[in-house]
Write a protein that holds these residues in place. Sequence first.
Motif, PDB file in Angstrom:
ATOM      1  N   CYS A  82       0.838  -1.202   0.000  1.00 57.47           N
ATOM      2  CA  CYS A  82       0.000   0.000   0.000  1.00 57.47           C
ATOM      3  C   CYS A  82       0.875   1.255   0.000  1.00 57.47           C
ATOM      4  O   CYS A  82       0.677   2.169  -0.813  1.00 57.47           O
ATOM      5  CB  CYS A  82      -0.920  -0.022   1.211  1.00 57.47           C
ATOM      6  SG  CYS A  82      -1.819   1.529   1.500  1.00 57.47           S
ATOM      7  N   LEU A  83       1.862   1.295   0.887  1.00 59.69           N
ATOM      8  CA  LEU A  83       2.733   2.464   1.000  1.00 59.69           C
ATOM      9  C   LEU A  83       3.594   2.655  -0.245  1.00 59.69           C
ATOM     10  O   LEU A  83       3.867   3.794  -0.659  1.00 59.69           O
ATOM     11  CB  LEU A  83       3.626   2.336   2.241  1.00 59.69           C
ATOM     12  CG  LEU A  83       2.886   2.383   3.593  1.00 59.69           C
ATOM     13  CD1 LEU A  83       3.858   2.117   4.737  1.00 59.69           C
ATOM     14  CD2 LEU A  83       2.195   3.729   3.772  1.00 59.69           C
ATOM     15  N   LEU A  86       1.416   4.303  -2.899  1.00 64.27           N
ATOM     16  CA  LEU A  86       1.188   5.697  -2.531  1.00 64.27           C
ATOM     17  C   LEU A  86       2.455   6.530  -2.762  1.00 64.27           C
ATOM     18  O   LEU A  86       2.401   7.643  -3.306  1.00 64.27           O
ATOM     19  CB  LEU A  86       0.755   5.793  -1.067  1.00 64.27           C
ATOM     20  CG  LEU A  86      -0.614   5.190  -0.728  1.00 64.27           C
ATOM     21  CD1 LEU A  86      -0.846   5.237   0.777  1.00 64.27           C
ATOM     22  CD2 LEU A  86      -1.721   5.935  -1.462  1.00 64.27           C
ATOM     23  N   TRP A  90       2.991   9.502  -5.560  1.00 64.68           N
ATOM     24  CA  TRP A  90       3.363  10.855  -5.136  1.00 64.68           C
ATOM     25  C   TRP A  90       4.650  11.310  -5.818  1.00 64.68           C
ATOM     26  O   TRP A  90       4.744  12.448  -6.285  1.00 64.68           O
ATOM     27  CB  TRP A  90       3.540  10.898  -3.626  1.00 64.68           C
ATOM     28  CG  TRP A  90       4.262  12.132  -3.142  1.00 64.68           C
ATOM     29  CD1 TRP A  90       5.479  12.196  -2.538  1.00 64.68           C
ATOM     30  CD2 TRP A  90       3.823  13.491  -3.261  1.00 64.68           C
ATOM     31  NE1 TRP A  90       5.824  13.491  -2.272  1.00 64.68           N
ATOM     32  CE2 TRP A  90       4.820  14.310  -2.701  1.00 64.68           C
ATOM     33  CE3 TRP A  90       2.681  14.086  -3.787  1.00 64.68           C
ATOM     34  CZ2 TRP A  90       4.716  15.684  -2.650  1.00 64.68           C
ATOM     35  CZ3 TRP A  90       2.577  15.469  -3.742  1.00 64.68           C
ATOM     36  CH2 TRP A  90       3.579  16.241  -3.174  1.00 64.68           C
ATOM     37  N   ILE A 197      -1.726   5.896  -6.744  1.00 66.33           N
ATOM     38  CA  ILE A 197      -2.223   6.200  -5.397  1.00 66.33           C
ATOM     39  C   ILE A 197      -3.566   5.524  -5.171  1.00 66.33           C
ATOM     40  O   ILE A 197      -3.839   4.979  -4.093  1.00 66.33           O
ATOM     41  CB  ILE A 197      -2.341   7.729  -5.212  1.00 66.33           C
ATOM     42  CG1 ILE A 197      -0.939   8.359  -5.145  1.00 66.33           C
ATOM     43  CG2 ILE A 197      -3.127   8.063  -3.940  1.00 66.33           C
ATOM     44  CD1 ILE A 197      -0.946   9.873  -5.102  1.00 66.33           C
ATOM     45  N   GLY A 200      -2.997   1.984  -4.384  1.00 73.17           N
ATOM     46  CA  GLY A 200      -2.485   1.867  -3.007  1.00 73.17           C
ATOM     47  C   GLY A 200      -3.593   1.989  -1.986  1.00 73.17           C
ATOM     48  O   GLY A 200      -3.562   1.330  -0.941  1.00 73.17           O
ATOM     49  N   LEU A 201      -4.603   2.812  -2.248  1.00 72.17           N
ATOM     50  CA  LEU A 201      -5.707   2.979  -1.312  1.00 72.17           C
ATOM     51  C   LEU A 201      -6.660   1.787  -1.338  1.00 72.17           C
ATOM     52  O   LEU A 201      -7.323   1.488  -0.345  1.00 72.17           O
ATOM     53  CB  LEU A 201      -6.477   4.263  -1.649  1.00 72.17           C
ATOM     54  CG  LEU A 201      -5.701   5.581  -1.428  1.00 72.17           C
ATOM     55  CD1 LEU A 201      -6.517   6.754  -1.916  1.00 72.17           C
ATOM     56  CD2 LEU A 201      -5.347   5.736   0.051  1.00 72.17           C
TER      57      LEU A 201
END
Length: 206
Positions: A82-83, A86, A90, A197, A200-201
């Motif tokens: 997940c991180l 993200l 970004w 992202i 990832g969410l």
Amino acid sequence: MTITLTDAALYAGALFILFLTPGPVWVALIARAMSGGFHAAWPLALGVVVGDVIWPLVAVLGVTWIVSVFDGFMIALRWIACLMFLGMGWLIIRNRDATIATDSRLTRPGMWAGFMAGVVVILGNPKAILFYMGVLPGFFDLSLLTWPDIAAICFLSMIVPLLGNLVLARFVGQARQLLTSPEALRRTNVTAGILLIAVGLVIPFT
């Protein structure tokens, strides 16, 4: 097989989003296609397949062994996946205006040179296995995978980028405009970053 069609579709979608993010493979593929056409580019796409099969296979086998030794490792890896998405999303958005440099060693003429260039591009990046080790547990429970599951994962890891690379090579004229137009590159990176992202969410809830 233990993986569901939903799991496979989400993983394939993530692979496609990653393919849309310009990188070394894009640069080498487009450079070869511009210099020698599709005939010069497709061997490179086949060379990339080598790493697209090896890296996920090594990651699955390695993570499966770790899971058999350490309890709770899968939960930690799911959040790492997940991180990672993200963070990647970004960073792409943050560097949306950055251009990509090319390497003339990857554009030598000849089918064998093209194939080896693809192998070098994909295997010359040790971060690839770290990426797969962090991402795969976000989509699949590696402790339950069977050999047919592993074969399906490797097939998806191979076929999605391969089809994308072949289409990119075929339409290299449009791809060239995409990379040479700062505004188009900016829009592509922002879109890819947002999609990463979003993946990832979604991962924590699958």
